[in-house]
Structure formats: structure tokens, C-alpha cells
Motif scaffolding. Sequence first.
Motif, short mmCIF file in Angstrom:
data_model
loop_
_atom_site.label_atom_id
_atom_site.label_comp_id
_atom_site.label_asym_id
_atom_site.label_seq_id
_atom_site.Cartn_x
_atom_site.Cartn_y
_atom_site.Cartn_z
N TYR A 1 0.84 -1.21 0.00
CA TYR A 1 0.00 0.00 0.00
C TYR A 1 0.87 1.26 0.00
CZ TYR A 1 -3.87 3.09 1.06
OH TYR A 1 -4.80 4.10 0.99
N GLU A 2 2.04 1.15 0.68
CA GLU A 2 2.91 2.33 0.77
C GLU A 2 3.42 2.77 -0.61
OE1 GLU A 2 3.48 -0.68 1.77
OE2 GLU A 2 5.48 -1.31 1.20
N ASN A 3 3.48 1.84 -1.56
CA ASN A 3 3.99 2.18 -2.91
C ASN A 3 2.89 2.39 -3.94
OD1 ASN A 3 6.64 1.96 -2.07
ND2 ASN A 3 6.74 -0.22 -2.53
N THR A 4 1.71 1.87 -3.69
CA THR A 4 0.66 1.92 -4.71
C THR A 4 -0.59 2.67 -4.25
OG1 THR A 4 -0.37 -0.13 -3.98
CG2 THR A 4 1.38 -0.33 -5.65
N GLY A 5 -0.78 2.79 -2.93
CA GLY A 5 -1.98 3.45 -2.41
C GLY A 5 -3.25 2.65 -2.61
N MET A 6 -3.10 1.37 -2.96
CA MET A 6 -4.29 0.52 -3.17
C MET A 6 -4.11 -0.81 -2.43
SD MET A 6 -5.20 0.80 -7.23
CE MET A 6 -3.55 0.79 -7.91
N PRO A 7 -5.20 -1.37 -1.91
CA PRO A 7 -5.10 -2.72 -1.35
C PRO A 7 -5.06 -3.76 -2.46
CG PRO A 7 -7.37 -1.95 -1.22
CD PRO A 7 -6.55 -0.81 -1.80
N ILE A 8 -4.64 -4.97 -2.10
CA ILE A 8 -4.70 -6.10 -3.05
C ILE A 8 -5.81 -7.03 -2.57
CG2 ILE A 8 -3.49 -8.08 -4.03
CD1 ILE A 8 -0.84 -6.60 -3.40
N ILE A 9 -6.75 -7.35 -3.45
CA ILE A 9 -7.81 -8.32 -3.13
C ILE A 9 -7.85 -9.31 -4.28
CG2 ILE A 9 -10.22 -8.68 -2.50
CD1 ILE A 9 -10.43 -5.66 -1.95
N MET A 10 -7.69 -10.59 -3.97
CA MET A 10 -7.64 -11.58 -5.05
C MET A 10 -9.03 -11.79 -5.65
SD MET A 10 -4.52 -12.36 -5.39
CE MET A 10 -4.31 -13.96 -6.16
N ALA A 11 -9.11 -11.74 -6.97
CA ALA A 11 -10.41 -11.79 -7.65
C ALA A 11 -11.08 -13.15 -7.57
CB ALA A 11 -10.22 -11.39 -9.12
N ASP A 12 -10.28 -14.20 -7.36
CA ASP A 12 -10.86 -15.55 -7.37
C ASP A 12 -10.82 -16.20 -5.99
OD1 ASP A 12 -8.15 -15.73 -7.31
OD2 ASP A 12 -7.97 -17.25 -8.85
N GLY A 13 -10.71 -15.36 -4.93
CA GLY A 13 -10.83 -15.87 -3.57
C GLY A 13 -9.56 -16.54 -3.06
N LEU A 14 -9.70 -17.09 -1.86
CA LEU A 14 -8.56 -17.67 -1.15
C LEU A 14 -7.89 -18.80 -1.93
CD1 LEU A 14 -7.28 -17.16 1.60
CD2 LEU A 14 -8.88 -18.80 2.58
N TYR A 15 -8.71 -19.65 -2.55
CA TYR A 15 -8.17 -20.85 -3.19
C TYR A 15 -8.22 -20.84 -4.71
CZ TYR A 15 -8.74 -22.68 1.53
OH TYR A 15 -8.67 -22.87 2.89
N GLY A 16 -8.62 -19.70 -5.29
CA GLY A 16 -8.67 -19.64 -6.76
C GLY A 16 -9.87 -20.33 -7.35
N ASP A 17 -10.92 -20.48 -6.55
CA ASP A 17 -12.07 -21.22 -7.06
C ASP A 17 -13.38 -20.41 -7.08
OD1 ASP A 17 -12.31 -21.02 -4.37
OD2 ASP A 17 -12.69 -23.14 -3.98
N GLU A 18 -13.31 -19.12 -6.79
CA GLU A 18 -14.54 -18.32 -6.78
C GLU A 18 -14.76 -17.73 -8.17
OE1 GLU A 18 -14.70 -15.71 -3.41
OE2 GLU A 18 -14.06 -17.33 -2.08
N GLU A 19 -15.81 -18.17 -8.83
CA GLU A 19 -16.02 -17.83 -10.24
C GLU A 19 -17.49 -17.52 -10.49
OE1 GLU A 19 -14.54 -21.57 -11.83
OE2 GLU A 19 -16.50 -22.49 -11.63
N ILE A 20 -17.75 -16.76 -11.55
CA ILE A 20 -19.13 -16.42 -11.93
C ILE A 20 -19.28 -16.69 -13.42
CG2 ILE A 20 -20.74 -14.48 -12.26
CD1 ILE A 20 -19.76 -13.29 -9.65
N ASP A 21 -20.41 -17.26 -13.77
CA ASP A 21 -20.72 -17.59 -15.16
C ASP A 21 -21.09 -16.31 -15.93
OD1 ASP A 21 -20.81 -19.84 -16.74
OD2 ASP A 21 -22.99 -19.87 -16.75
N VAL A 22 -20.42 -16.08 -17.06
CA VAL A 22 -20.73 -14.91 -17.89
C VAL A 22 -21.13 -15.39 -19.28
CG1 VAL A 22 -19.80 -12.79 -18.91
CG2 VAL A 22 -19.07 -13.49 -16.63
N PRO A 23 -22.31 -15.01 -19.76
CA PRO A 23 -22.73 -15.45 -21.10
C PRO A 23 -21.91 -14.79 -22.20
CG PRO A 23 -24.52 -14.30 -19.94
CD PRO A 23 -23.30 -14.18 -19.09
N ILE A 24 -21.58 -15.53 -23.23
CA ILE A 24 -20.92 -14.97 -24.42
C ILE A 24 -21.50 -15.65 -25.65
CG2 ILE A 24 -18.69 -14.42 -23.35
CD1 ILE A 24 -17.60 -16.99 -24.72
#
Length: 353
Positions: A105-128
Motif C-alpha cells: 500500500y505504501e507504494n501503490t496506495g491501493m489494497p490487493i484483493i484476489m479476484a478468485d478468492g482464497l483458493y482460486g475457485d470463486e467464479e461467476i458464469d458470464v454469457p458470451i
Amino acid sequence: MSRVYLIKSENYSTDELIADRLKALVEEKDLFNFIEEKDMVVVKTHFGESNKSGYPRPVILKKVGELIKAKEALPFMTETSTLYKGNRSNAIIHIEHAYKQGFGYENTGMPIIMADGLYGDEEIDVPIDGKLYKSVKIASLIVKSQSFVCVSHFTGHLAAGFGATIKNIGMGCASRRWKMIQHSNAKPTISKKACTKCKQCITWCPEEAISMDDKSAVINSKKCIGCGECLAVCRFDAVNYNWGATYEELQKKIVEHAFGVYNSKKGKGIYINLLTRISKDCDCMAQYENICDDIGIIVSTDPVAVDSASLDLVEKTSGVAFSKLAYNIPYKFQIDYADELGFGSSKYELVEF
Ligand code: SF4
Ligand code: SF4
């Protein structure tokens, strides 16, 4: 035709000066006008595998964060867990790794939050409306956030030809399960004749998929995830990929996932490519080999145009086809396929700023 802005690095010799010029561009052209007050804004980037690779430097991210905050919005940096074991395979060690790389944060001024959760398994279905898929699974917070700023480093890539915005959103925003599905066909083999039994591939394989028999190293295809690390580290050309059978399907899958990310953020996203410290391999690899002089930063709201312009600029600067600089595979395939799906355009108007 989409507009693409270019800031040439020859005029701004340090990362700090380029970051200042990026701020001037965004402010003068009002490029963050899609960001509304109280939007939660995901800033997708890459923290690099080692500090010698060419990943986007924290000072650039800091400037992006300041520009978002000027809109009274709430930015956070994000990434997703890697397929393979190592520094970035779950949220905790990935964030710790990012801190060590200077993204605190001291270098970027932003927090880091992982987009796919703790284990990399949080996902959402997006139609294409893809040719392989009618929906794709994207890391949850990419979809849940209101606005999207993507900061990518342009590099070569041994399976995609090159990696920049399309790959950063197509593979980098997919959940681990879908990263696995993207790689499922890309399995290397080892030539018994060429192998010297140096064991480098065994040292670097993240899945312990390689063992040694009495003649050569051998890959267990059931354990192999197709990451390509063994191909990159073998100095004796003993590791073979069947590019003809793999590149097309892999690139199509990456592009269709990029389509999903684009759809989830339509009209609410911008894409920034850094064409500095351009390397033969992507920033997931431990080794670094510079292949082109620095060019600068390019910016567009069109994820296809920004990659198309990047590739053209790299080829113009180096004077050779990209396949001669990095890997000899059909590297334009992802742009052509994205063009065909129609979520961006390979045609662009380049405006120097
Ligand atoms: S790195 Fe190459 S030469 Fe060395 S053991 Fe592996 S395949 Fe054989
Ligand atoms: S591609 Fe090579 S390094 Fe990667 S998992 Fe398979 S055998 Fe291991």
C-alpha cells in the motif's frame, strides 16, 4: 475503428516520468470518464514472478490508483491464483509475493484483493456468443466490481505467441479450473535422443510431472498441466510441443474468456499495455531475455485494438516478424479470432500523445 493512444518512452526515460505522462493523457482526454463515484474499480495487473522480469512497475499502478480516486471511486489491485504450484498459487502467498515485489500500500496506495478468492475457485458464469462456449467462468470480483482498468505488460509467450491485454484478461481473469481447461491440450514430450539428463526440467516443473528413466527425462501426462516451464528451461531443445495441435485451441479459449471479461464490463473498462522491458517469455517465467527496444505505453478502451497496435509497434521497432523475436507459432491468431468474435477491432487509429 478504435482510437489507441501512444506515449513514447524515448521522451520519458523513467517509469516515474511515464507514469506522470499517463496521468496527463487520462486527464486531458478524460479517459476514465466511465468511472462513477463509489464505483469499486478492479485494477488487473501482474506482479511478476521474479524482480528481474518486466512486469508493470508499482509507480505506474500508483498513478492509476490516484486517477481512480480522483473520481471518488474505490480502486483495488487484483490477480488470480496460478495453475501451477509456486509463489502465486493461492491468495495468501500471492499477496505476500506482491508485497515483496514492491506492490504494498505504501507504494501503490491501493489494497490487493484476489479476484478468485482464497483458493482460486470463486467464479461467476458470464454469457458470451462464442464458437466454443456460450458462457465462461470468470473470477468473481472481476464480474462483481463496477469498473475495470487493466494494466498489462507486452511479452512473448510460448503457447499464445504473445501476451498482453487479451491474454491478461482471457487467462489472467479465469478461475483456476478454467485455466486448467484452457491448457488441457498443451502437453509436451521429451526427445530421448536430445535429452542430456541435466535434470533442469525436473527442478522447474511445478507439478513434479517429470522423472528420469535410464535414457532421458520422461513426462507423466496425467500430472502435467501444460504450463510450458520445461520447454523454457531446457537448453538442449529436448522438449517438444505439438504447436499445430495446441496453439489454435488454447488461443481460442483465451480469447473466448477475454470476451466474457469484456462483456461483464462493457463500456466500463480501459486497457493499458506497457511496451517496455519486452521479453521473450511472459512474466510468469523466472528467466528474462529482452527482445525489443522500449516503445512506451499504449491505451485504449478496445482490448483488441490495444493488442493489435502493440504488436504492430513491436514489429515496426524491431524490423522483424514477432515469430522471429519470440516463438515461431501463429502469433496473430488471437487478434484475428477476437476480430471474428467482434468484441473489439484489430483496426485502430494511433494517436501519439
Ligand atoms: S532440461 Fe532438457 S536435457 Fe535436461 S533433463 Fe530436461 S529434457 Fe533432458
Ligand atoms: S509443461 Fe512441463 S513443466 Fe509444466 S507441468 Fe508439464 S511437464 Fe511440468
